[in-house]
Design a protein around this motif. Sequence first.
Motif, short mmCIF file in Angstrom:
data_model
loop_
_atom_site.label_atom_id
_atom_site.label_comp_id
_atom_site.label_asym_id
_atom_site.label_seq_id
_atom_site.Cartn_x
_atom_site.Cartn_y
_atom_site.Cartn_z
N TYR A 1 -45.94 -36.05 -20.09
CA TYR A 1 -44.82 -36.34 -21.00
C TYR A 1 -44.53 -37.84 -20.98
N LYS A 2 -44.44 -38.42 -22.17
CA LYS A 2 -44.18 -39.86 -22.24
C LYS A 2 -43.23 -40.18 -23.39
N THR A 3 -42.26 -41.04 -23.10
CA THR A 3 -41.47 -41.73 -24.12
C THR A 3 -41.54 -43.21 -23.77
N ASN A 4 -40.85 -44.03 -24.55
CA ASN A 4 -40.83 -45.47 -24.23
C ASN A 4 -40.13 -45.74 -22.91
N ASN A 5 -39.25 -44.82 -22.49
CA ASN A 5 -38.42 -45.09 -21.31
C ASN A 5 -38.71 -44.18 -20.11
N TYR A 6 -39.57 -43.17 -20.31
CA TYR A 6 -39.74 -42.21 -19.23
C TYR A 6 -41.13 -41.59 -19.29
N THR A 7 -41.70 -41.37 -18.12
CA THR A 7 -43.01 -40.72 -18.00
C THR A 7 -42.95 -39.67 -16.91
N PHE A 8 -43.50 -38.49 -17.22
CA PHE A 8 -43.64 -37.45 -16.21
C PHE A 8 -45.04 -36.86 -16.31
N VAL A 9 -45.73 -36.81 -15.19
CA VAL A 9 -47.03 -36.16 -15.10
C VAL A 9 -46.97 -35.21 -13.90
N GLY A 10 -47.07 -33.93 -14.15
CA GLY A 10 -46.96 -32.97 -13.05
C GLY A 10 -47.00 -31.55 -13.56
N LYS A 11 -46.57 -30.61 -12.72
CA LYS A 11 -46.60 -29.18 -13.04
C LYS A 11 -45.35 -28.77 -13.82
N LYS A 12 -45.55 -27.90 -14.78
CA LYS A 12 -44.45 -27.26 -15.49
C LYS A 12 -44.56 -25.75 -15.25
N THR B 1 -44.81 -38.11 -26.60
CA THR B 1 -46.10 -37.44 -26.53
C THR B 1 -46.00 -36.43 -25.40
N ILE B 2 -46.41 -35.20 -25.70
CA ILE B 2 -46.36 -34.12 -24.72
C ILE B 2 -47.69 -33.38 -24.77
N GLU B 3 -48.41 -33.40 -23.67
CA GLU B 3 -49.70 -32.72 -23.59
C GLU B 3 -49.64 -31.65 -22.50
N PHE B 4 -50.15 -30.47 -22.84
CA PHE B 4 -50.27 -29.39 -21.87
C PHE B 4 -51.75 -29.10 -21.63
N THR B 5 -52.15 -29.05 -20.37
CA THR B 5 -53.52 -28.69 -20.01
C THR B 5 -53.48 -27.71 -18.84
N ASN B 6 -54.61 -27.11 -18.56
CA ASN B 6 -54.73 -26.16 -17.44
C ASN B 6 -53.63 -25.10 -17.50
N ILE B 7 -53.56 -24.42 -18.63
CA ILE B 7 -52.53 -23.40 -18.84
C ILE B 7 -52.94 -22.09 -18.17
#
Length: 319
Positions: free
Chosen positions: A291-302, A263-269
């Motif tokens: 960004y989320k998978t079963n094994n990894y999560t990232f929440v931050g700036k791109k 799952t990949i979500e983009f906000t505040n573009i």
Amino acid sequence: MKKTLLLMLLVFNCLSADLVDIYRSQGLEAVKEKLENELKKKEYWQSYLANKNVDYGYYESREFVILAQKDKKELTLYKVDKNKYSILLKDSVIVGEIDGDKQEEGDLKTPTGVYDLTQKLTKLDQFYGPLALVTSYPNTFDKTRNKKGHGIWIHGMPLNEDRESFTKGCIALDNFRLEELDNTIDYDKSVLLISEDSVNKASKEEISLILSSIFKWRDAWKKSDIEEYLGFYSDSFKRDDGMNFEKFRDYKERIFSRKEDKTIEFTNINIIPYPNSLDKIMFKVVMDEDYKTNNYTFVGKKELYIELKDDKIKILAEG
């Protein structure tokens, strides 16, 4: 739960017979897929932007644009409203002694590019006036080009003496105006554009292309479609850690081969015209990524630094 409620509101508030039929016959996920596909269409974004002014960029979470033009020696502060830009402040400034884009420590040049304001400094030597606003130079793109140096500020004028008609690379503003700027902006919601001459204003066509391409890029990423995904990158791409395109391709091929559900979500573009000395039509894209998978999560700036070429985006750098 919030996303589910939002989708339901979209279904029933939009009064789209097609969406209602899809929801009734195929369920909420099918509605979501239909809406996601709309985000990949340039026509949707052109309609969305029809009444908006995007001259100095498209902003969902930034409220202030500071434009510094080196040739005019002028700084302008804009307030970003939904459909227009309002000028809050304009004044003359002093910039680097040597013309051109900064490349090295001590070259006496003011950089060209897009920067954040990272810190406010006070209790400085009187030479810098009452305060200084620290910029994010060198940014990710600067680092991929091996640009050197640090300590690029927006600061004031000496309190007790006259000063030269140039700086060592900073932007110097009248003290009264500097304090006015400081009292007006929110640093976290501001962006600084430094141009050599007049900024090439963005068009709705360009912003629509970028927004639709971002969601196409995300779709390829979610589906682990390696060729489609890499098609959005320039051959000269570099990541913020120095990884070049070939190594990046190898890395992504290993990751995508796992075929993980994502799952990949983009906000505040936020999409910002990027002044540059490379004669490229460039933009900086900054957004929040979840960004989320079963094994990894990232929440931050791109961060993406992109070039528009042949009606496509090409990612030059990423952080």
